[in-house]
Scaffold this motif. Structure first.
Motif, PDB file in Angstrom:
ATOM      1  N   THR A  80      -6.816   3.035  -4.437  1.00 25.39           N
ATOM      2  CA  THR A  80      -7.748   3.000  -3.307  1.00 25.39           C
ATOM      3  C   THR A  80      -7.609   4.268  -2.471  1.00 25.39           C
ATOM      4  N   GLU A  81      -6.386   4.681  -2.216  1.00 23.45           N
ATOM      5  CA  GLU A  81      -6.154   5.891  -1.424  1.00 23.45           C
ATOM      6  C   GLU A  81      -6.641   7.139  -2.161  1.00 23.45           C
ATOM      7  N   ARG A  84     -10.315   7.360  -1.753  1.00 27.14           N
ATOM      8  CA  ARG A  84     -10.630   7.817  -0.398  1.00 27.14           C
ATOM      9  C   ARG A  84     -10.461   9.338  -0.296  1.00 27.14           C
ATOM     10  N   LYS A  85      -9.382   9.873  -0.873  1.00 27.00           N
ATOM     11  CA  LYS A  85      -9.142  11.327  -0.849  1.00 27.00           C
ATOM     12  C   LYS A  85     -10.225  12.088  -1.600  1.00 27.00           C
ATOM     13  N   SER A  89     -15.863   5.907   0.409  1.00 23.60           N
ATOM     14  CA  SER A  89     -15.613   4.983   1.510  1.00 23.60           C
ATOM     15  C   SER A  89     -14.980   3.736   0.901  1.00 23.60           C
ATOM     16  N   VAL A  90     -14.363   2.922   1.732  1.00 25.34           N
ATOM     17  CA  VAL A  90     -13.673   1.725   1.242  1.00 25.34           C
ATOM     18  C   VAL A  90     -14.222   0.506   1.994  1.00 25.34           C
ATOM     19  N   GLU A  93     -10.828  -3.071   1.841  1.00 22.61           N
ATOM     20  CA  GLU A  93      -9.445  -2.614   1.677  1.00 22.61           C
ATOM     21  C   GLU A  93      -8.715  -3.578   0.746  1.00 22.61           C
ATOM     22  N   SER A 103      -9.823  -4.327  -4.297  1.00 23.45           N
ATOM     23  CA  SER A 103     -10.437  -3.503  -3.264  1.00 23.45           C
ATOM     24  C   SER A 103     -11.766  -3.016  -3.832  1.00 23.45           C
ATOM     25  N   VAL A 105     -14.458   0.372  -3.602  1.00 24.22           N
ATOM     26  CA  VAL A 105     -14.727   1.727  -3.118  1.00 24.22           C
ATOM     27  C   VAL A 105     -16.172   2.081  -3.443  1.00 24.22           C
ATOM     28  N   THR A 107     -19.287   5.402  -3.340  1.00 23.01           N
ATOM     29  CA  THR A 107     -19.754   6.767  -3.078  1.00 23.01           C
ATOM     30  C   THR A 107     -21.270   6.778  -3.258  1.00 23.01           C
TER      31      THR A 107
END
Length: 124
Positions: A80-81, A84-85, A89-90, A93, A103, A105, A107
């Motif tokens: 998930t992180e 995000r990097k 968007s998430v 969570e 989770s 995610v 785009t």
């Protein structure tokens, strides 16, 4: 150097405003078998998609029906992180469910995808 294997899609979930009609359509068209699963405070309409591949239908307030693929990951927090990097968007969570963590995610270019980590593989 050992090549990393791709993360597999392990589940396919339809988010729709009309679970009943969607279930009837796919049952008749593709012979996907629906099965109501009672879990905790609600229920889930599971689908046997064939070939040992599972899925389900969620009735919700989605603006339009959409298919959400679940991809298995070793460490949901890290996946998930990393998304995000990379600019995602998430909307959801990492959170725990009866069988594992998930989770979501998103785009603008790639749509939405869910990450899935079964409880047997939860690593810190």
């Amino acid at each position: 150097m050992k090549a990393l294997r791709p993360n597999p899609v392990v589940h396919l979930e339809l988010h729709t405003g009309d679970e009943c009609r969607a279930s009837a359509f796919y049952s008749q068209l593709l012979r996907w078998r629906p099965e109501r699963i009672e879990a905790g405070s609600g229920s889930y309409l599971a689908l046997e998609l064939g070939g040992g591949f599972g899925g389900g239908i969620v009735e919700c307030g989605a603006a339009r029906p959409l298919w959400l693929p679940y991809v298995e990951v070793a460490k949901i927090d890290q996946a998930t992180e990393q998304a995000r990097k990379l600019g995602a968007s998430v909307p959801l969570e990492p959170r725990e469910g009866p069988a594992g963590w998930r989770s979501v995610v998103s785009t603008p270019q790639g749509g939405e995808i869910a990450f899935w980590q079964p409880k047997a593989r939860r690593l810190v």
